[in-house]
Design a protein around this motif. Structure first.
Motif, mmCIF file in Angstrom:
data_model
loop_
_atom_site.group_PDB
_atom_site.id
_atom_site.type_symbol
_atom_site.label_atom_id
_atom_site.label_comp_id
_atom_site.label_asym_id
_atom_site.label_seq_id
_atom_site.Cartn_x
_atom_site.Cartn_y
_atom_site.Cartn_z
ATOM 1 N N GLN A 53 0.646 11.112 55.667
ATOM 2 C CA GLN A 53 1.055 12.241 54.837
ATOM 3 C C GLN A 53 2.562 12.494 54.811
ATOM 4 O O GLN A 53 3.010 13.626 54.774
ATOM 5 C CB GLN A 53 0.312 13.503 55.275
ATOM 6 N N ILE A 54 3.345 11.421 54.820
ATOM 7 C CA ILE A 54 4.784 11.632 54.651
ATOM 8 C C ILE A 54 5.287 11.063 53.328
ATOM 9 O O ILE A 54 6.395 11.349 52.920
ATOM 10 C CB ILE A 54 5.620 11.075 55.829
ATOM 11 N N TYR A 55 4.476 10.272 52.645
ATOM 12 C CA TYR A 55 4.939 9.670 51.394
ATOM 13 C C TYR A 55 5.184 10.714 50.327
ATOM 14 O O TYR A 55 6.032 10.533 49.465
ATOM 15 C CB TYR A 55 3.928 8.622 50.916
ATOM 16 N N LYS A 56 4.465 11.836 50.398
ATOM 17 C CA LYS A 56 4.650 12.887 49.388
ATOM 18 C C LYS A 56 6.030 13.530 49.481
ATOM 19 O O LYS A 56 6.502 14.131 48.540
ATOM 20 C CB LYS A 56 3.564 13.946 49.537
ATOM 21 N N ASP A 57 6.701 13.390 50.630
ATOM 22 C CA ASP A 57 8.016 13.992 50.847
ATOM 23 C C ASP A 57 9.172 13.038 50.563
ATOM 24 O O ASP A 57 10.320 13.387 50.779
ATOM 25 C CB ASP A 57 8.143 14.478 52.302
ATOM 26 N N MET A 58 8.868 11.822 50.124
ATOM 27 C CA MET A 58 9.946 10.860 49.896
ATOM 28 C C MET A 58 9.561 9.835 48.849
ATOM 29 O O MET A 58 8.420 9.722 48.449
ATOM 30 C CB MET A 58 10.297 10.162 51.201
ATOM 31 N N GLN A 59 10.580 9.095 48.441
ATOM 32 C CA GLN A 59 10.401 7.969 47.538
ATOM 33 C C GLN A 59 11.101 6.785 48.197
ATOM 34 O O GLN A 59 12.186 6.938 48.758
ATOM 35 C CB GLN A 59 11.040 8.276 46.181
ATOM 36 N N VAL A 60 10.479 5.626 48.145
ATOM 37 C CA VAL A 60 11.065 4.440 48.763
ATOM 38 C C VAL A 60 11.482 3.477 47.662
ATOM 39 O O VAL A 60 10.716 3.186 46.754
ATOM 40 C CB VAL A 60 10.060 3.751 49.719
ATOM 41 N N THR A 61 12.715 2.994 47.750
ATOM 42 C CA THR A 61 13.211 1.959 46.845
ATOM 43 C C THR A 61 13.433 0.711 47.682
ATOM 44 O O THR A 61 14.026 0.775 48.760
ATOM 45 C CB THR A 61 14.536 2.380 46.194
ATOM 46 N N TYR A 95 19.980 -2.586 42.247
ATOM 47 C CA TYR A 95 19.463 -2.848 40.909
ATOM 48 C C TYR A 95 18.187 -2.030 40.687
ATOM 49 O O TYR A 95 18.011 -1.412 39.630
ATOM 50 C CB TYR A 95 19.178 -4.345 40.722
ATOM 51 N N ALA A 96 17.309 -2.028 41.684
ATOM 52 C CA ALA A 96 16.072 -1.247 41.583
ATOM 53 C C ALA A 96 16.383 0.236 41.403
ATOM 54 O O ALA A 96 15.798 0.897 40.543
ATOM 55 C CB ALA A 96 15.198 -1.461 42.824
ATOM 56 N N ARG A 97 17.326 0.758 42.184
ATOM 57 C CA ARG A 97 17.689 2.171 42.066
ATOM 58 C C ARG A 97 18.309 2.474 40.716
ATOM 59 O O ARG A 97 17.983 3.483 40.084
ATOM 60 C CB ARG A 97 18.657 2.560 43.188
ATOM 61 N N ALA A 98 19.205 1.611 40.248
ATOM 62 C CA ALA A 98 19.896 1.839 38.978
ATOM 63 C C ALA A 98 18.939 1.793 37.786
ATOM 64 O O ALA A 98 19.188 2.425 36.768
ATOM 65 C CB ALA A 98 21.010 0.808 38.801
ATOM 66 N N HIS A 99 17.853 1.028 37.911
ATOM 67 C CA HIS A 99 16.904 0.877 36.808
ATOM 68 C C HIS A 99 15.611 1.651 37.059
ATOM 69 O O HIS A 99 14.596 1.381 36.412
ATOM 70 C CB HIS A 99 16.625 -0.611 36.564
ATOM 71 N N ASP A 100 15.664 2.600 37.975
ATOM 72 C CA ASP A 100 14.542 3.484 38.276
ATOM 73 C C ASP A 100 13.260 2.715 38.594
ATOM 74 O O ASP A 100 12.177 3.032 38.115
ATOM 75 C CB ASP A 100 14.311 4.465 37.121
ATOM 76 N N LEU A 101 13.405 1.680 39.431
ATOM 77 C CA LEU A 101 12.269 0.882 39.881
ATOM 78 C C LEU A 101 12.035 1.162 41.359
ATOM 79 O O LEU A 101 12.972 1.478 42.098
ATOM 80 C CB LEU A 101 12.568 -0.612 39.711
ATOM 81 N N HIS A 102 10.806 1.038 41.805
ATOM 82 C CA HIS A 102 10.534 1.173 43.243
ATOM 83 C C HIS A 102 10.800 -0.135 43.961
ATOM 84 O O HIS A 102 11.088 -0.157 45.154
ATOM 85 C CB HIS A 102 9.085 1.600 43.491
ATOM 86 N N LEU A 103 10.700 -1.254 43.232
ATOM 87 C CA LEU A 103 10.841 -2.569 43.845
ATOM 88 C C LEU A 103 11.493 -3.527 42.865
ATOM 89 O O LEU A 103 11.152 -3.546 41.686
ATOM 90 C CB LEU A 103 9.452 -3.102 44.246
ATOM 91 N N TYR A 104 12.423 -4.310 43.374
ATOM 92 C CA TYR A 104 12.989 -5.402 42.586
ATOM 93 C C TYR A 104 13.056 -6.621 43.488
ATOM 94 O O TYR A 104 13.584 -6.544 44.603
ATOM 95 C CB TYR A 104 14.390 -5.063 42.052
ATOM 96 N N ILE A 105 12.480 -7.733 43.028
ATOM 97 C CA ILE A 105 12.504 -8.976 43.784
ATOM 98 C C ILE A 105 13.370 -9.964 43.036
ATOM 99 O O ILE A 105 13.081 -10.305 41.897
ATOM 100 C CB ILE A 105 11.083 -9.555 43.958
ATOM 101 N N GLY A 106 14.437 -10.411 43.651
ATOM 102 C CA GLY A 106 15.307 -11.401 43.036
ATOM 103 C C GLY A 106 16.754 -11.131 43.345
ATOM 104 O O GLY A 106 17.107 -10.102 43.915
#
Length: 189
Positions: free
Chosen positions: A111-119, A144-155
């Motif tokens: 129950q801590i994911y509701k208090d945060m966002q992980v990039t 890049y993930a943060r700038a493009h509002d993604l939770h995950l970017y691989i590459g």
């Protein structure tokens, strides 16, 4: 005499490696042949909450990262709420997603994911790269993930993000009390 925390290989709050220790651990994996190794950079964005609650959640994040990314993955805290993970060897996209989904499951269960966002940024590197080169590559993916509002970017990303200070960031010190040492960690599965 130096403070005990300065001599430690472990970050006192999260029980993950510090930067000096992770460099030494990565060096142990130095291989004669250049292989593809997997890098992660996870940044935790906390919603408005008390500093004490953030400390508790960060402590738990360190614990849960060890559960989701067991040995031989090396985990280090490189910023106040940012963790660098080095996995010797190649993890394909499905393996990466599986580990990250398990980490998300553990965050939700506790129950801590509701208090945060992980990039998260993920990229691959050869084992002969220096720690600084590895961190720069994976930081590009995370930014890049943060700038493009993604939770995950691989590459890999060749863009440089000069707008903010690069990792590793200065980690805010805190005083260790008996309460911090006797932290309770919930059951995992």
């Amino acid at each position: 005499m130096k403070h005990r925390a300065e001599n430690s290989k472990i970050d006192a709050l999260t029980r993950t490696l510090n930067i000096v220790a992770v460099k030494k651990e990565i060096a142990k994996y130095g291989k004669a042949d250049a292989t593809q190794d997997t890098l992660f950079l996870l940044h935790h964005h906390f919603t408005k909450m008390a500093f004490t609650k953030v400390k508790e959640d960060l402590r738990l994040c360190g614990f849960l990262l060890h559960a989701a990314f067991p040995y031989p993955t090396c985990i280090a805290r490189v910023g106040n709420a940012t963790f660098f993970l080095y996995h010797p060897g190649y993890l394909d996209k499905e393996q990466v997603l599986s580990k990250l989904q398990y980490y998300e499951h553990l965050l939700n269960k506790n129950q801590i994911y509701k208090d945060m966002q992980v990039t998260c940024g993920v990229c691959y590197t050869d084992s002969k790269s220096s720690f600084e080169e590895m961190l720069e590559k994976v930081e590009g993916s995370m930014r890049y993930a943060r700038a493009h509002d993604l939770h995950l970017y691989i590459g890999e990303v060749s863009e440089r993000y000069e707008d903010t200070k690069p990792y590793p960031h200065e980690i805010t010190p805190f005083k260790i009390s008996q309460k911090d040492v006797d932290a309770f960690f919930p059951y995992l599965t």
